[in-house]
Motif scaffolding. Structure first.
Motif, mmCIF file in Angstrom:
data_model
loop_
_atom_site.group_PDB
_atom_site.id
_atom_site.type_symbol
_atom_site.label_atom_id
_atom_site.label_comp_id
_atom_site.label_asym_id
_atom_site.label_seq_id
_atom_site.Cartn_x
_atom_site.Cartn_y
_atom_site.Cartn_z
ATOM 1 N N ALA A 94 37.629 40.375 33.445
ATOM 2 C CA ALA A 94 38.103 39.290 34.316
ATOM 3 C C ALA A 94 37.809 39.584 35.784
ATOM 4 O O ALA A 94 37.795 40.729 36.214
ATOM 5 C CB ALA A 94 39.598 39.082 34.137
ATOM 6 N N ILE A 95 37.569 38.524 36.531
ATOM 7 C CA ILE A 95 37.372 38.630 37.975
ATOM 8 C C ILE A 95 38.651 38.151 38.644
ATOM 9 O O ILE A 95 39.051 37.001 38.490
ATOM 10 C CB ILE A 95 36.168 37.780 38.427
ATOM 11 C CG1 ILE A 95 34.907 38.287 37.751
ATOM 12 C CG2 ILE A 95 36.053 37.809 39.947
ATOM 13 C CD1 ILE A 95 33.709 37.406 37.954
ATOM 14 N N PRO A 96 39.319 39.044 39.372
ATOM 15 C CA PRO A 96 40.593 38.672 39.990
ATOM 16 C C PRO A 96 40.433 37.644 41.104
ATOM 17 O O PRO A 96 39.402 37.576 41.752
ATOM 18 C CB PRO A 96 41.124 39.992 40.550
ATOM 19 C CG PRO A 96 40.104 41.023 40.290
ATOM 20 C CD PRO A 96 38.946 40.420 39.596
ATOM 21 N N ASN A 97 41.482 36.858 41.312
ATOM 22 C CA ASN A 97 41.544 35.885 42.392
ATOM 23 C C ASN A 97 42.255 36.564 43.567
ATOM 24 O O ASN A 97 43.462 36.763 43.539
ATOM 25 C CB ASN A 97 42.319 34.649 41.937
ATOM 26 C CG ASN A 97 42.455 33.619 43.029
ATOM 27 O OD1 ASN A 97 42.533 33.943 44.201
ATOM 28 N ND2 ASN A 97 42.485 32.373 42.628
ATOM 29 N N ASN A 98 41.497 36.910 44.600
ATOM 30 C CA ASN A 98 42.034 37.710 45.702
ATOM 31 C C ASN A 98 43.201 37.057 46.421
ATOM 32 O O ASN A 98 44.151 37.736 46.796
ATOM 33 C CB ASN A 98 40.923 38.046 46.695
ATOM 34 C CG ASN A 98 39.974 39.075 46.136
ATOM 35 O OD1 ASN A 98 40.324 39.826 45.236
ATOM 36 N ND2 ASN A 98 38.773 39.108 46.663
ATOM 37 N N GLU A 99 43.154 35.764 46.643
ATOM 38 C CA GLU A 99 44.246 35.101 47.366
ATOM 39 C C GLU A 99 45.550 35.187 46.596
ATOM 40 O O GLU A 99 46.599 35.490 47.161
ATOM 41 C CB GLU A 99 43.887 33.648 47.639
ATOM 42 C CG GLU A 99 42.827 33.475 48.698
ATOM 43 C CD GLU A 99 42.479 32.011 48.938
ATOM 44 O OE1 GLU A 99 43.298 31.131 48.621
ATOM 45 O OE2 GLU A 99 41.390 31.768 49.458
ATOM 46 N N LEU A 100 45.497 34.907 45.287
ATOM 47 C CA LEU A 100 46.705 34.988 44.475
ATOM 48 C C LEU A 100 47.220 36.415 44.408
ATOM 49 O O LEU A 100 48.425 36.655 44.498
ATOM 50 C CB LEU A 100 46.432 34.469 43.065
ATOM 51 C CG LEU A 100 46.251 32.966 42.923
ATOM 52 C CD1 LEU A 100 45.822 32.616 41.500
ATOM 53 C CD2 LEU A 100 47.535 32.243 43.276
ATOM 54 N N GLU A 101 46.322 37.366 44.241
ATOM 55 C CA GLU A 101 46.725 38.769 44.156
ATOM 56 C C GLU A 101 47.405 39.226 45.439
ATOM 57 O O GLU A 101 48.422 39.906 45.393
ATOM 58 C CB GLU A 101 45.506 39.650 43.906
ATOM 59 C CG GLU A 101 45.007 39.574 42.503
ATOM 60 C CD GLU A 101 43.811 40.459 42.297
ATOM 61 O OE1 GLU A 101 43.541 41.347 43.127
ATOM 62 O OE2 GLU A 101 43.140 40.262 41.291
ATOM 63 N N MET A 102 46.821 38.864 46.575
ATOM 64 C CA MET A 102 47.401 39.278 47.849
ATOM 65 C C MET A 102 48.791 38.681 48.041
ATOM 66 O O MET A 102 49.708 39.365 48.510
ATOM 67 C CB MET A 102 46.474 38.882 49.002
ATOM 68 C CG MET A 102 45.235 39.749 49.074
ATOM 69 S SD MET A 102 43.981 39.254 50.275
ATOM 70 C CE MET A 102 44.875 38.660 51.648
ATOM 71 N N ALA A 103 48.969 37.440 47.650
ATOM 72 C CA ALA A 103 50.273 36.790 47.795
ATOM 73 C C ALA A 103 51.322 37.466 46.924
ATOM 74 O O ALA A 103 52.440 37.744 47.380
ATOM 75 C CB ALA A 103 50.168 35.308 47.445
ATOM 76 N N LEU A 104 50.974 37.752 45.671
ATOM 77 C CA LEU A 104 51.937 38.386 44.782
ATOM 78 C C LEU A 104 52.208 39.827 45.206
ATOM 79 O O LEU A 104 53.358 40.273 45.181
ATOM 80 C CB LEU A 104 51.467 38.345 43.329
ATOM 81 C CG LEU A 104 52.515 38.827 42.335
ATOM 82 C CD1 LEU A 104 53.772 37.976 42.417
ATOM 83 C CD2 LEU A 104 51.970 38.817 40.935
ATOM 84 N N ALA A 105 51.186 40.552 45.622
ATOM 85 C CA ALA A 105 51.372 41.926 46.087
ATOM 86 C C ALA A 105 52.321 41.954 47.282
ATOM 87 O O ALA A 105 53.197 42.819 47.376
ATOM 88 C CB ALA A 105 50.029 42.545 46.449
#
Length: 113
Positions: free
Chosen positions: A46-57
């Motif tokens: 899978a290729i992560p979605n950076n915007e979503l990851e940054m928000a959740l992190a």
């Protein structure tokens, strides 16, 4: 612990179906009634979605929770775990491959710290 692993595998199967339907999968990790970490489970390729990851992190960090990116193989036997925020880096400094038992040990370690 083994019972938890069976629940985790069933949850991963459900998440895999939702991922194929286009839904990003994030999950809090509970031990008892305590949240010990936040995770993003995804297939190995899978290729992560950076915007979503940054928000959740960021949200996990505000809650003082470690956030881990966890890629799994098709048999749910290998998990590539990457720290996703500063609290997670306190537990795991770089990507590490774990089996199911090792993954549970990581969460247990998060609980005890």
């Amino acid at each position: 612990m083994q019972h938890n692993l069976k629940i985790l595998t069933g949850t991963l199967l459900q998440m895999q179906r939702r991922e194929k339907a286009g839904h990003t999968q994030y999950s809090p990790i509970f031990i008892g009634d305590r949240t010990v970490a936040m995770t993003q489970f995804m297939p190995e390729d899978a290729i992560p979605n950076n915007e979503l990851e940054m928000a959740l992190a960021e949200k996990a960090e505000y809650a003082a929770l470690p956030f881990f990116h966890i890629r799994y193989d098709t048999g749910f036997t290998r998990f590539h775990v990457t720290p996703g925020n500063m609290p997670a880096a306190a537990y795991l400094s770089a990507t590490k491959m774990l089996n199911g038992e090792g993954l549970l040990e990581l969460f247990e370690y998060c609980r005890n710290r």
